[in-house]
Design an enzyme around this catalytic site. Structure first.
Site, PDB file in Angstrom:
ATOM      1  N   PHE A  22       0.768  -0.953  -0.032  1.00  0.00           N
ATOM      2  CA  PHE A  22       0.096   0.072   0.053  1.00  0.00           C
ATOM      3  C   PHE A  22       0.904   1.182  -0.165  1.00  0.00           C
ATOM      4  O   PHE A  22       1.629   1.175   0.639  1.00  0.00           O
ATOM      5  CB  PHE A  22      -0.810  -0.180   1.282  1.00  0.00           C
ATOM      6  CG  PHE A  22      -2.182   0.590   0.931  1.00  0.00           C
ATOM      7  CD1 PHE A  22      -2.182   2.073   1.163  1.00  0.00           C
ATOM      8  CD2 PHE A  22      -3.426   0.250   0.973  1.00  0.00           C
ATOM      9  CE1 PHE A  22      -3.540   2.911   0.843  1.00  0.00           C
ATOM     10  CE2 PHE A  22      -4.698   0.948   0.815  1.00  0.00           C
ATOM     11  CZ  PHE A  22      -4.763   2.146   0.656  1.00  0.00           C
ATOM     12  N   GLU A  58      -1.036  -5.869   7.755  1.00  0.00           N
ATOM     13  CA  GLU A  58      -0.375  -7.205   7.620  1.00  0.00           C
ATOM     14  C   GLU A  58       1.024  -7.457   8.010  1.00  0.00           C
ATOM     15  O   GLU A  58       1.356  -8.530   8.088  1.00  0.00           O
ATOM     16  CB  GLU A  58      -0.608  -7.652   6.210  1.00  0.00           C
ATOM     17  CG  GLU A  58      -2.058  -7.875   5.907  1.00  0.00           C
ATOM     18  CD  GLU A  58      -3.112  -6.954   5.536  1.00  0.00           C
ATOM     19  OE1 GLU A  58      -2.456  -5.694   4.843  1.00  0.00           O
ATOM     20  OE2 GLU A  58      -3.855  -6.717   6.331  1.00  0.00           O
ATOM     21  N   VAL A  81       1.482   4.798   5.799  1.00  0.00           N
ATOM     22  CA  VAL A  81       0.014   4.978   6.401  1.00  0.00           C
ATOM     23  C   VAL A  81      -0.147   6.410   6.135  1.00  0.00           C
ATOM     24  O   VAL A  81       0.435   7.506   7.095  1.00  0.00           O
ATOM     25  CB  VAL A  81      -0.288   4.457   7.664  1.00  0.00           C
ATOM     26  CG1 VAL A  81      -1.785   4.729   7.899  1.00  0.00           C
ATOM     27  CG2 VAL A  81       0.269   3.052   7.814  1.00  0.00           C
ATOM     28  N   ILE A  82      -0.998   6.650   5.247  1.00  0.00           N
ATOM     29  CA  ILE A  82      -1.192   8.231   4.887  1.00  0.00           C
ATOM     30  C   ILE A  82      -2.869   8.743   5.304  1.00  0.00           C
ATOM     31  O   ILE A  82      -3.489   7.826   4.827  1.00  0.00           O
ATOM     32  CB  ILE A  82      -1.034   8.755   3.325  1.00  0.00           C
ATOM     33  CG1 ILE A  82       0.407   8.338   3.236  1.00  0.00           C
ATOM     34  CG2 ILE A  82      -1.180  10.036   3.270  1.00  0.00           C
ATOM     35  CD1 ILE A  82       0.881   8.286   1.887  1.00  0.00           C
ATOM     36  N   GLU A  85      -9.996  10.445   4.714  1.00  0.00           N
ATOM     37  CA  GLU A  85     -11.172  11.014   5.273  1.00  0.00           C
ATOM     38  C   GLU A  85     -11.659  10.699   6.633  1.00  0.00           C
ATOM     39  O   GLU A  85     -12.507  11.325   7.153  1.00  0.00           O
ATOM     40  CB  GLU A  85     -11.978  11.192   4.278  1.00  0.00           C
ATOM     41  CG  GLU A  85     -11.815  11.798   2.803  1.00  0.00           C
ATOM     42  CD  GLU A  85     -12.699  11.822   1.866  1.00  0.00           C
ATOM     43  OE1 GLU A  85     -12.715  12.447   0.619  1.00  0.00           O
ATOM     44  OE2 GLU A  85     -13.658  10.906   1.924  1.00  0.00           O
ATOM     45  N   HIS A  88     -10.140   5.647   9.862  1.00  0.00           N
ATOM     46  CA  HIS A  88      -9.589   4.329   9.583  1.00  0.00           C
ATOM     47  C   HIS A  88      -8.022   4.357   9.647  1.00  0.00           C
ATOM     48  O   HIS A  88      -6.998   3.531  10.288  1.00  0.00           O
ATOM     49  CB  HIS A  88      -9.597   4.088   7.959  1.00  0.00           C
ATOM     50  CG  HIS A  88      -9.577   2.334   7.738  1.00  0.00           C
ATOM     51  ND1 HIS A  88      -8.356   1.881   6.701  1.00  0.00           N
ATOM     52  CD2 HIS A  88      -9.903   1.313   8.295  1.00  0.00           C
ATOM     53  CE1 HIS A  88      -8.311   0.922   6.634  1.00  0.00           C
ATOM     54  NE2 HIS A  88      -9.081   0.387   7.436  1.00  0.00           N
TER      55      HIS A  88
HETATM   56  N1  LIG Z   1      -4.756   3.171   4.309  1.00  0.00           N
HETATM   57  C1  LIG Z   1      -3.612   2.387   4.100  1.00  0.00           C
HETATM   58  C2  LIG Z   1      -3.554   1.076   4.384  1.00  0.00           C
HETATM   59  N2  LIG Z   1      -4.950   0.549   4.557  1.00  0.00           N
HETATM   60  C3  LIG Z   1      -4.823  -1.054   4.531  1.00  0.00           C
HETATM   61  C4  LIG Z   1      -4.641  -1.874   5.554  1.00  0.00           C
HETATM   62  O1  LIG Z   1      -3.194  -1.726   5.903  1.00  0.00           O
HETATM   63  C5  LIG Z   1      -4.925  -3.442   5.261  1.00  0.00           C
HETATM   64  O2  LIG Z   1      -4.019  -3.731   4.278  1.00  0.00           O
HETATM   65  C6  LIG Z   1      -6.472  -3.410   5.169  1.00  0.00           C
HETATM   66  O3  LIG Z   1      -7.086  -2.923   6.186  1.00  0.00           O
HETATM   67  C7  LIG Z   1      -6.710  -5.168   5.140  1.00  0.00           C
HETATM   68  O4  LIG Z   1      -6.423  -5.547   6.151  1.00  0.00           O
HETATM   69  N3  LIG Z   1      -2.683   0.393   4.500  1.00  0.00           N
HETATM   70  C8  LIG Z   1      -1.383   0.974   4.417  1.00  0.00           C
HETATM   71  O5  LIG Z   1      -0.047   0.527   4.512  1.00  0.00           O
HETATM   72  N4  LIG Z   1      -1.194   2.459   4.294  1.00  0.00           N
HETATM   73  C9  LIG Z   1      -2.426   3.302   4.130  1.00  0.00           C
HETATM   74  O6  LIG Z   1      -2.501   4.502   4.060  1.00  0.00           O
HETATM   75  C1  LIG Z   2      -4.953   5.309   6.262  1.00  0.00           C
HETATM   76  C2  LIG Z   2      -6.130   4.757   5.779  1.00  0.00           C
HETATM   77  O1  LIG Z   2      -6.666   3.734   5.715  1.00  0.00           O
HETATM   78  C3  LIG Z   2      -6.773   5.598   4.817  1.00  0.00           C
HETATM   79  O2  LIG Z   2      -5.926   5.882   3.403  1.00  0.00           O
HETATM   80  C4  LIG Z   2      -8.286   5.201   4.360  1.00  0.00           C
HETATM   81  O3  LIG Z   2      -8.690   6.353   3.539  1.00  0.00           O
HETATM   82  P1  LIG Z   2     -10.260   7.027   4.063  1.00  0.00           P
HETATM   83  O4  LIG Z   2     -10.115   7.272   5.545  1.00  0.00           O
HETATM   84  O5  LIG Z   2     -10.460   8.112   3.124  1.00  0.00           O
HETATM   85  O6  LIG Z   2     -11.035   5.799   3.674  1.00  0.00           O
END
Ligand SMILES: Nc1c(NC[C@H](O)[C@H](O)[C@H](O)CO)[nH]c(=O)[nH]c1=O
Ligand SMILES: CC(=O)[C@@H](O)COP(=O)(O)O
Length: 156
Positions: A22, A58, A81-82, A85, A88
């Protein structure tokens, strides 16, 4: 017993990298920074194992599998992780950090937390080889230092 910190002798050490796909634009730069730094301290390419996972959530599971496989001396977990909105972001950051910390505390080898947690893509890019340095390289320094510290403690 005096334990020397800052020792980063890498020759002969086997290092596992777990890399989230991701935000791959960022995480591939973290991976490159970590590999380059490990090689700078003498770790050979053949002694670096890279495992990709879907996202940061993961990372803990595969970090644990690597850490307990008796095939590596240390693990570096890399992700980006960015914030979006919704809330999450908060859950992903918290559980990823907690999970990796637990693997490091409970497991046989050190696990480095190389997960960027940023509000913007620019902030992440700046910390993956930009003006903010490279978190992957920082983790390479750290994992070699931790391996040395633990070896010194064992040696007494
Ligand atoms: N939003 C980001 C994610 N989201 C996905 C989760 O990490 C995970 O793969 C999903 O929830 C399924 O279990 N992951 C990142 O590495 N960076 C993000 O910004
Ligand atoms: C860090 C995240 O899970 C994020 O990128 C998900 O974006 P959103 O909060 O707009 O669904």
């Amino acid at each position: 017993m005096t334990v020397m910190v800052g020792q980063r002798a890498g020759k002969g050490h086997k290092i596992g990298l777990v890399v989230a796909q991701f935000n791959e634009l960022v995480t591939e730069k973290l991976q490159a920074g970590a590999v380059s730094q490990l090689k700078k301290y003498g770790v050979s390419q053949d002694d670096i194992t890279v495992v990709k996972v879907p996202g940061a959530m993961e990372l803990p599971r595969i970090a644990k599998r690597l850490a307990t496989s008796q095939t590596v001396d240390g693990v570096i977990a890399l992700g980006a992780v960015i914030r979006g909105e919704t809330s999450h972001y908060d859950y992903v950051c918290a559980e990823t950090a907690s999970g990796l910390a637990q693997v490091s505390l409970d497991g046989p080898v050190p696990v480095m937390f190389g997960v960027l947690t940023t509000d913007t893509l620019d902030q992440a890019i700046n910390r993956a080889g930009g003006k903010g340095g490279n978190k992957g390289a920082d983790c390479a320094d750290g994992v070699l230092e931790m391996i040395s510290i633990e070896q010194q403690i064992i040696a007494g």
